[in-house]
Each structure stands twice: as structure tokens, then as C-alpha cells.
Design a protein around this motif. Structure first.
Motif, PDB file in Angstrom:
ATOM      1  N   PHE A  29      51.103  39.668  36.938  1.00  0.00           N
ATOM      2  CA  PHE A  29      52.442  39.130  36.710  1.00  0.00           C
ATOM      3  C   PHE A  29      53.157  39.003  38.054  1.00  0.00           C
ATOM      4  N   TYR A  30      54.152  38.129  38.082  1.00  0.00           N
ATOM      5  CA  TYR A  30      54.891  37.844  39.311  1.00  0.00           C
ATOM      6  C   TYR A  30      56.259  38.516  39.272  1.00  0.00           C
ATOM      7  N   ALA A  31      56.627  39.147  40.379  1.00  0.00           N
ATOM      8  CA  ALA A  31      57.955  39.741  40.528  1.00  0.00           C
ATOM      9  C   ALA A  31      58.315  39.730  42.003  1.00  0.00           C
ATOM     10  N   GLY A  32      59.480  39.183  42.329  1.00  0.00           N
ATOM     11  CA  GLY A  32      59.913  39.136  43.719  1.00  0.00           C
ATOM     12  C   GLY A  32      59.024  38.292  44.598  1.00  0.00           C
ATOM     13  N   GLY A  33      58.396  37.258  44.024  1.00  0.00           N
ATOM     14  CA  GLY A  33      57.512  36.404  44.805  1.00  0.00           C
ATOM     15  C   GLY A  33      56.178  37.042  45.124  1.00  0.00           C
ATOM     16  N   CYS A  34      55.813  38.098  44.393  1.00  0.00           N
ATOM     17  CA  CYS A  34      54.569  38.824  44.655  1.00  0.00           C
ATOM     18  C   CYS A  34      53.776  38.969  43.358  1.00  0.00           C
ATOM     19  N   GLN A  35      52.469  39.117  43.510  1.00  0.00           N
ATOM     20  CA  GLN A  35      51.588  39.327  42.371  1.00  0.00           C
ATOM     21  C   GLN A  35      51.365  40.827  42.180  1.00  0.00           C
ATOM     22  N   VAL A  56      49.250  46.061  43.901  1.00  0.00           N
ATOM     23  CA  VAL A  56      49.384  44.695  44.421  1.00  0.00           C
ATOM     24  C   VAL A  56      48.112  43.941  44.047  1.00  0.00           C
ATOM     25  N   ALA A  57      48.242  42.909  43.212  1.00  0.00           N
ATOM     26  CA  ALA A  57      47.069  42.271  42.608  1.00  0.00           C
ATOM     27  C   ALA A  57      46.265  41.444  43.596  1.00  0.00           C
ATOM     28  N   ASP A  58      46.927  40.852  44.586  1.00  0.00           N
ATOM     29  CA  ASP A  58      46.225  39.945  45.506  1.00  0.00           C
ATOM     30  C   ASP A  58      46.123  40.534  46.907  1.00  0.00           C
ATOM     31  N   SER A  59      45.950  41.841  46.997  1.00  0.00           N
ATOM     32  CA  SER A  59      45.942  42.501  48.311  1.00  0.00           C
ATOM     33  C   SER A  59      44.817  42.012  49.205  1.00  0.00           C
ATOM     34  N   LYS A  99      47.646  50.138  48.608  1.00  0.00           N
ATOM     35  CA  LYS A  99      47.990  48.997  47.765  1.00  0.00           C
ATOM     36  C   LYS A  99      48.439  49.388  46.367  1.00  0.00           C
ATOM     37  N   ASP A 100      48.291  50.658  45.948  1.00  0.00           N
ATOM     38  CA  ASP A 100      48.752  51.060  44.620  1.00  0.00           C
ATOM     39  C   ASP A 100      49.516  52.380  44.722  1.00  0.00           C
ATOM     40  N   TRP A 101      50.399  52.595  43.730  1.00  0.00           N
ATOM     41  CA  TRP A 101      51.242  53.794  43.750  1.00  0.00           C
ATOM     42  C   TRP A 101      51.662  54.109  42.324  1.00  0.00           C
ATOM     43  N   GLY A 102      51.674  55.373  41.998  1.00  0.00           N
ATOM     44  CA  GLY A 102      52.072  55.744  40.651  1.00  0.00           C
ATOM     45  C   GLY A 102      51.887  57.226  40.413  1.00  0.00           C
ATOM     46  N   PHE A 103      51.431  57.574  39.185  1.00  0.00           N
ATOM     47  CA  PHE A 103      51.363  58.964  38.769  1.00  0.00           C
ATOM     48  C   PHE A 103      49.978  59.266  38.202  1.00  0.00           C
ATOM     49  N   LYS A 141      50.859  33.672  46.825  1.00  0.00           N
ATOM     50  CA  LYS A 141      50.851  32.255  46.504  1.00  0.00           C
ATOM     51  C   LYS A 141      51.810  32.002  45.345  1.00  0.00           C
ATOM     52  N   PRO A 142      52.471  30.814  45.328  1.00  0.00           N
ATOM     53  CA  PRO A 142      53.450  30.544  44.265  1.00  0.00           C
ATOM     54  C   PRO A 142      52.824  30.656  42.889  1.00  0.00           C
ATOM     55  N   GLU A 143      53.645  31.084  41.932  1.00  0.00           N
ATOM     56  CA  GLU A 143      53.173  31.210  40.555  1.00  0.00           C
ATOM     57  C   GLU A 143      52.879  29.831  39.995  1.00  0.00           C
ATOM     58  N   PRO A 144      51.673  29.612  39.422  1.00  0.00           N
ATOM     59  CA  PRO A 144      51.355  28.285  38.869  1.00  0.00           C
ATOM     60  C   PRO A 144      52.278  27.936  37.727  1.00  0.00           C
ATOM     61  N   LYS A 145      52.731  26.669  37.728  1.00  0.00           N
ATOM     62  CA  LYS A 145      53.625  26.225  36.666  1.00  0.00           C
ATOM     63  C   LYS A 145      52.864  26.098  35.358  1.00  0.00           C
ATOM     64  N   LYS A 146      53.509  26.531  34.284  1.00  0.00           N
ATOM     65  CA  LYS A 146      52.880  26.433  32.974  1.00  0.00           C
ATOM     66  C   LYS A 146      52.925  24.992  32.492  1.00  0.00           C
TER      67      LYS A 146
END
Length: 463
Positions: A29-35, A56-59, A99-103, A141-146
Motif C-alpha cells: 500500500f502507498y502512504a506518503g509517496g512510499c510503498q 518498506v516494500a520496495d527497499s 527496512k522494517d520496524w515493529g514488535f 515509484k508513483p502509485e499506478p492509476k486504477k
């Protein structure tokens, strides 16, 4: 800059209790221009807890030095009582090595597996992430338009083609298809044998059409016809008449075209000589003269007027090859020019390096002479050191001998000292005795003097 408002993503994991993979990734999913994506360990990451992280999906495809500064909260939704939803907040700067962070210990697995708790309902687990991206270095990369759903319309029903006499020639354009089943024309008494050079503005009828003939027509908008639908025999007869008329027109147009072509037919021999001249030119000259268009025109003309199939094949191959060279040669020439400029630059650098190498050679010769001189001095010093070592060995041996004698002398001195101490004690006692004797003697003299005075010995006339 990141988003001004947080983004929320929900992930439903079905058949959670039967999952076998060690780890799972959500969809991107995209948030803040990032995957982004969620990463979970259904059996726990080496713990008896559900482990959940934001990743981060596209690291792997991001440029070097990328980063994402984000604050987010992860949640395991309680599907019975939303107030019991487990939600944890954190913030992190994501980088290539992080590239990842959590619990790791988010919620006990025993609590999830207990259906009465309300986290796993219908064997479905619902996870949420709410993320606010604060700053970004190198966006995704920009989110592809649906794609918008397009309304699909059913194709119109085939309509039988009307007789030629009822359709003006200006109305014969491709739009609505009328399909008529007929026998091959070469099996009828009226089989048509017609050939013509295919052009964009001419109808073409082949000598052996397929069993199914399709006539495409477009009729200007009119009121629906009130006449009855024709039978298959009528349609068949109409189709045969239409094809016969088209063949006749094609033969007429073909003959007219042939006469016109003969009148305007170019000098093929001159075209071939011109092509030969171009072929003898190097590719750089062709590129410099921008002659690709001229060569293509000549080849197309020769293909159009050639009757030799082998010659056409060769010319078509040449045309394809020319197109390839037209695309590749400019890049090759640019590469060659760049390489030549690089060679010139490297030649200049080589000259500078040659001068530096000559200077370095002189310095090395000087250093080598200095090295030899120092080596000679080192050898002399080494000889002196060896001599000094031998002298040192003699001195050390003498020192050991003296040390033995010193120890012996120390022992004798110790004995003498002890004897001296004894004598000192005796001397002290003798001194004490002497002092006592002196005192006694002095006292005796005093008493003697007093005695003499008492006796009056001074009055005696002793001669």
C-alpha cells in the motif's frame, strides 16, 4: 515532506490457524509517496507471541541513501469488543540496513487462539496500521492509476447485406458485418479469377475465397425497413451478384492502375545504381548525410516494382537491416566520438603521467642510492654492535664474578659488623666503667683534700 494526515491500512488474514509459512507479507500500500507492507510471523519470531512489523516494500529497488521517517501504530483488532483492540505506537527512521520496524512480542498467541477473547473470529485475524510519514528521501515509484471500468456493450446482430443496387458506393465503409454462407467460388460455374495490386483505396477479390464470405457495409441512418427478411437462397444469389460486380470493377481498376503505373514507372535501373552507390558508402557517411530516408525510399520503390520474389526478399531484408542500422549507428557513432574524446583525454593524462614517472624514476634512483648508503652504515653498526655484544658478555661475566665476590665480602662484612657491635657494647661498658672510675677518683680527691684540711696538715712543719 511527508503526509499531513495519517493513512490507515487494514489486513484481513483468513484461515489463520492453518497457516504454515513462517512469515507473511500483506499487499503493498502507498502512504506518503512510499510503498509499505505489513510483515507478520503467525507462529511468532522465536517467541510465543504474534510478531508484527511495518516494512518498506520496495527497499531493494530504491537508490542508495534512501530513508523514510515515520510514526505509526500497529493493531490487532478485537472483533467482539473494539475497546479491547491491542494497539501499539512507535516511530522509526527506515533505511537500507533497517527496512522494517515493529514488535516481536505483540500479543500472546494463546490469547489469539482463544476464540472467547474475540481476536480470531471465523478463523480470520484483522490487523491494522495507521502511519504518518514525516519525511522522505528518494520517493517510491508513483502509485499506478486504477483503470476505470468500461461499460461493455454486446455486439450487434449480423444484418444481411442488401443488394448492390440498394447501397450507394459512398456508403460502403467497414462498420456492420453481414455474414453470408456460400460455396467456394471456384466450385461454381461463375467462379471469378481476378487479381489486382492491393492498395488502400481499392477492393480486392481473391481467386479462391474461403467458404464463408463476409461483406462489410455501413448504411446511413434510415427508418427500419418494412420489407420481409430474405431467404437464404435470395441472400446467396445477392452475394454472388455482388462479388461478380466487385470482380468486374477490380479488373477495370487494375487495368487502369497498370496503365497509370507504366506511364509513371520510375527508372528501376537508375534506382538500383543509386542504391549501389549508397551501399558502397560507409555507415558514417550515410549518417552524416542523413541519407537513410533516401535509401528507404529507393528500396521501397524497388520492392514495389520488382517481380522477382527472391529480389523482394533480399530488399525487404535490406530494409529491415537499414532500420536496425538507422537506430544503432547514431548510438555507435556517439559512443565512438565519446571514446575518441576519452582517448584524447587519456593521451594527455598519459603524457602527464610519463613526466611524473620520469620524476619518480629520478626520485627512486636517489632513494635507492641513499638506501645503499644506509645499508652500508647499518652493516658497520651491526659489526660494532656484535663487538659490543661480545664486550658486554665479558663485562657481564666479570660482573657475575664480582657479584660473587661482593656477596662473599658482604658475608664477611656482616660478621665483622656483628663483632664490631659486640665490641661496641663492650666499649660502651668500658666507657661507663671509666666514667664511674673517674667520678670515684674525683670524689676521692675531694675527700682527700677535705681530709687534709681537717687534719691541719698545713700547720705541720714538714721539711
Amino acid at each position: 515532506m511527508g503526509d499531513a494526515t495519517p493513512f490507515k491500512f487494514t489486513w484481513r488474514i483468513n484461515n489463520f490457524s492453518t497457516l504454515t509459512p513462517k512469515e507473511l507479507h500483506s499487499e503493498v500500500f502507498y502512504a506518503g509517496g512510499c510503498q509499505w507492507c505489513l510483515l507478520v510471523f503467525p507462529k511468532g519470531n522465536k517467541v510465543d507471541y504474534l510478531s508484527m512489523y511495518l516494512e518498506v516494500a520496495d527497499s531493494t529497488s530504491l537508490p542508495q541513501g534512501w530513508s523514510r521517517d515515520a510514526e505509526f501504530n500497529l493493531a490487532v483488532v478485537n472483533q467482539i469488543n473494539n475497546s479491547l483492540t491491542v494497539r501499539k505506537y512507535t516511530e522509526h527512521v527506515f533505511k537500507a540496513f533497517d527496512k522494517d520496524w515493529g514488535f516481536t512480542s505483540f500479543i500472546p498467541l494463546s490469547k489469539i487462539k482463544n476464540s472467547a477473547e474475540g481476536y480470531l473470529v471465523g478463523d480470520t485475524l484483522i490487523l491494522e496500521v495507521e502511519i504518518l510519514v514525516r519525511s522522505v528521501k528518494h520517493y517510491s515509484k508513483p502509485e499506478p492509476k486504477k483503470q476505470e471500468a468500461k461499460d461493455e456493450t454486446k455486439p450487434s446482430e449480423p444484418v444481411a447485406a442488401p443488394p448492390t443496387s440498394q447501397v450507394p458506393s459512398s456508403e460502403k465503409v467497414v462498420d456492420t458485418k453481414a455474414k453470408v454462407d456460400t460455396k467456394p467460388l471456384n466450385q461454381t460455374k461463375e467462379g471469378i479469377q481476378a487479381t489486382a495490386t492491393p492498395t488502400s483505396d481499392k477492393e480486392v477479390i481473391k481467386s479462391s475465397p474461403p467458404p464463408s464470405v463476409t461483406v462489410e457495409t455501413k448504411i446511413l441512418p434510415k427508418d427500419p425497413p418494412s420489407e420481409p427478411v430474405k431467404s437464404s437462397q435470395d441472400v446467396h444469389a445477392t452475394s454472388k451478384g455482388l462479388l461478380t460486380e466487385l470482380a468486374s470493377r477490380t479488373r477495370t481498376m487494375s487495368s487502369e492502375t497498370s496503365m497509370s503505373n507504366q506511364a509513371s514507372k520510375p527508372d528501376v535501373q537508375k534506382q538500383k545504381e543509386a542504391l549501389k552507390g549508397f551501399l558502397n558508402m560507409p555507415l558514417e557517411a550515410i549518417q552524416l548525410a542523413n541519407a537513410y530516408g533516401n535509401i528507404e525510399g529507393i528500396i521501397l520503390t524497388l520492392i514495389q516494382h520488382s517481380k522477382d520474389l527472391n529480389e523482394k526478399t533480399i530488399l525487404q531484408g535490406l530494409l529491415s537491416c537499414l532500420a536496425e542500422f538507422k537506430e544503432s549507428v547514431p548510438m555507435v557513432i556517439t559512443t565512438a566520438e565519446t571514446a575518441q574524446a576519452r582517448r584524447t583525454s587519456l593521451s594527455e593524462k598519459t603524457a602527464d603521467l610519463d613526466a611524473k614517472l620520469a620524476q619518480r624514476h629520478e626520485e627512486l634512483s636517489s632513494k635507492e642510492a641513499e638506501f645503499l648508503r644506509l645499508s652500508t652504515e647499518e652493516e658497520k653498526l651491526e659489526a660494532e654492535i656484535q663487538l659490543l655484544i661480545k664486550q658486554k658478555e665479558v663485562v657481564v661475566a666479570r660482573k657475575k664474578s664480582v657479584l660473587v665476590e661482593l656477596e662473599k665480602s658482604n658475608k664477611e662484612a656482616s660478621k665483622d659488623l656483628e663483632e664490631w657491635k659486640k665490641l661496641e657494647s663492650e666499649i660502651k661498658q668500658a666507657n661507663v666503667n671509666w666514667v664511674g672510675a673517674q667520678e670515684k677518683l674525683a670524689l676521692a680527691n675531694v675527700r682527700w683534700k677535705l681530709y687534709k684540711e681537717d687534719l691541719g696538715l698545713g700547720k705541720l712543719n714538714i721539711s
